[in-house]
Scaffold this active site. Structure first.
Site, mmCIF file in Angstrom:
data_model
loop_
_atom_site.group_PDB
_atom_site.id
_atom_site.type_symbol
_atom_site.label_atom_id
_atom_site.label_comp_id
_atom_site.label_asym_id
_atom_site.label_seq_id
_atom_site.Cartn_x
_atom_site.Cartn_y
_atom_site.Cartn_z
ATOM 1 C CG HIS A 1 37.034 16.338 8.972
ATOM 2 N ND1 HIS A 1 36.633 15.681 10.114
ATOM 3 C CD2 HIS A 1 35.902 16.529 8.247
ATOM 4 C CE1 HIS A 1 35.323 15.491 10.083
ATOM 5 N NE2 HIS A 1 34.858 15.989 8.952
ATOM 6 C CG ASP B 1 39.024 17.348 13.054
ATOM 7 O OD1 ASP B 1 38.881 17.100 11.841
ATOM 8 O OD2 ASP B 1 38.617 18.408 13.580
ATOM 9 C CG ASP C 1 31.349 14.193 10.307
ATOM 10 O OD1 ASP C 1 32.119 14.503 9.385
ATOM 11 O OD2 ASP C 1 30.840 15.030 11.077
ATOM 12 C CD GLU D 1 34.714 19.904 9.079
ATOM 13 O OE1 GLU D 1 33.784 20.471 8.489
ATOM 14 O OE2 GLU D 1 34.524 19.152 10.050
ATOM 15 C CD GLU D 2 33.578 17.537 12.922
ATOM 16 O OE1 GLU D 2 32.882 18.549 13.123
ATOM 17 O OE2 GLU D 2 33.158 16.548 12.293
ATOM 18 C CD GLU E 1 32.331 17.201 6.153
ATOM 19 O OE1 GLU E 1 31.623 16.482 6.889
ATOM 20 O OE2 GLU E 1 33.364 17.768 6.559
ATOM 21 C CG HIS F 1 28.492 15.985 14.931
ATOM 22 N ND1 HIS F 1 28.710 17.339 15.041
ATOM 23 C CD2 HIS F 1 29.325 15.567 13.945
ATOM 24 C CE1 HIS F 1 29.619 17.716 14.150
ATOM 25 N NE2 HIS F 1 30.005 16.645 13.476
#
Length: 375
Positions: A66, A68, A99, A133-134, A162, A348
């Site tokens: 991903h 995003d 990530d 995805e997020e 991931e 994150h």
């Protein structure tokens, strides 16, 4: 500066906070097209997806990921601006470093080097990338998989980038994930004055009792491949804003991460039974579940494990712990799915980062995996 690091920095500088792609997929397509990858952009609402494929024969190895990223949080708390991609002391800083823009860069350079070395390799290679995805994950990978299934493009093996590693890149890979089931529990009480509780019924008090029962349940024991099912509350909303009013309603957002030892139906049945022990005036709005999946030991697991050992000397650990990923959508096609990416310690978080050396290591692992499967 290695090509993997340079490309990772370029991607991080694109502020692609979900569901934005911010041009990342265009950059990746431009990098891969000279090596024979043909891009197909699939846009649904605000979400951009791209399917980049080289070759039209089987077997098909797909790298999925991903573009995003999650929001930065308070920018003033970052030691380096989150989209500046600063390298300091051999550490790459920035939102998406781990990530998963570092993985995307490694996929690109790993594929380019493999194709340069082996232009006549067997089978086909593809990348499946999304900017959803997020976020809700309703217009991303799941939609692309529908398109592929409708035209009978069969994925044999898939690597999801991931960040799976715990201490060193390659020390842990995910060969499955628990399922996810969420819901919103609305408890109806009777609004009233706090000085006259006998004339009201406080839904927060009811909620506290219900949550305690749900949180202290043993839902299952898991099994040799999956950790036990867990329950967590993510949000609790109630109150009128006044301090002298008993509210009339309380809302609880909750989530189960469940092992195959439980089912969606069994969890729903037990939740309702526990709620009814406390209160009957409630309702639950259940979200669409994400089913658990697992890739058994075999061709892909062996190839990934061998690639990691060849590059790092590590004997990797198979794991199904952690959250969900887009691998769950790809696994429904019958593809073997493994997740492999850098260390996940800072994902994150404020000051997300990845070791520069790990990016080149990951690119080498992806390249070696291609050699193991397509030569």
């Amino acid at each position: 500066m290695s090509s993997t690091l340079e490309f990772a920095r370029t991607l991080i500088r694109q502020a692609s906070v979900t569901p934005e792609d911010a041009g990342c997929q265009d950059l990746i397509a431009e990098a891969l097209q000279p090596a024979g990858f043909k891009p197909e952009f699939l846009t649904y609402g605000e979400v951009r997806n791209v399917w980049l494929r080289r070759g039209q024969v089987h077997p098909l190895l797909v790298f999925a990921g991903h573009t995003d990223v999650v929001p930065t949080g308070p920018i003033e708390k970052w030691h380096h601006p989150p989209f500046d991609a600063v390298v300091q002391d051999n550490i790459l800083h920035g939102r998406g470093a781990a990530d998963m823009k570092g993985s995307l860069a490694a996929m690109v350079t790993g594929c380019l080097q493999f194709v340069a070395n082996h232009p006549d390799h067997r089978g086909s290679i593809a990348l499946l990338l999304t900017s959803d995805e997020e976020g809700p994950a309703v217009n991303g990978t799941v939609k692309v998989v529908e398109v592929l299934c409708n035209r009978k493009e069969i994925i044999d093996w898939c690597i999801v980038g991931e960040p799976t590693s715990r201490e060193q890149t390659g020390d842990v890979i995910k060969n499955g994930r628990r399922g996810s089931l969420g819901g919103k529990l609305t408890i109806h009480g009777v609004q009233g004055h706090v000085a006259y509780p006998h004339l009201a019924d406080n839904p927060i008090h009811r909620a506290a009792d219900i949550v305690t029962r749900l949180a202290t349940q043993t839902w299952d024991e898991g099994n040799e491949f999956f950790p036990p099912t867990t329950f967590q509350v993510s949000n609790l909303n109630s109150g009128t804003g006044a301090t002298n009013v008993i509210p009339g309603q309380a809302e609880i957002d909750f989530n189960f991460r469940y092992s195959p030892e439980s089912t969606v139906e069994s969890i729903k049945k037990r939740v309702n039974a526990l709620c009814q022990q406390v209160w009957t005036n409630y309702e639950i709005d259940w979200s669409k579940p994400n089913l658990p999946f697992q890739t058994q030991s075999g061709e892909l697991v062996d190839a990934v494990s061998a690639a990691i050992y060849a590059v790092t000397g590590l004997t990797t650990e198979l794991s199904t712990e952690g959250g969900t990923s887009d691998g769950r959508f790809i696994a429904t096609t019958g593809a073997q799915v493994i997740e492999l990416g850098p260390v996940n310690r800072t994902i994150h978080q404020i000051d997300e980062q990845v070791a520069v050396a790990d990016l080149d290591k990951l690119a080498s692992i992806y390249q070696k995996l291609l050699e193991n499967l397509l030569l």
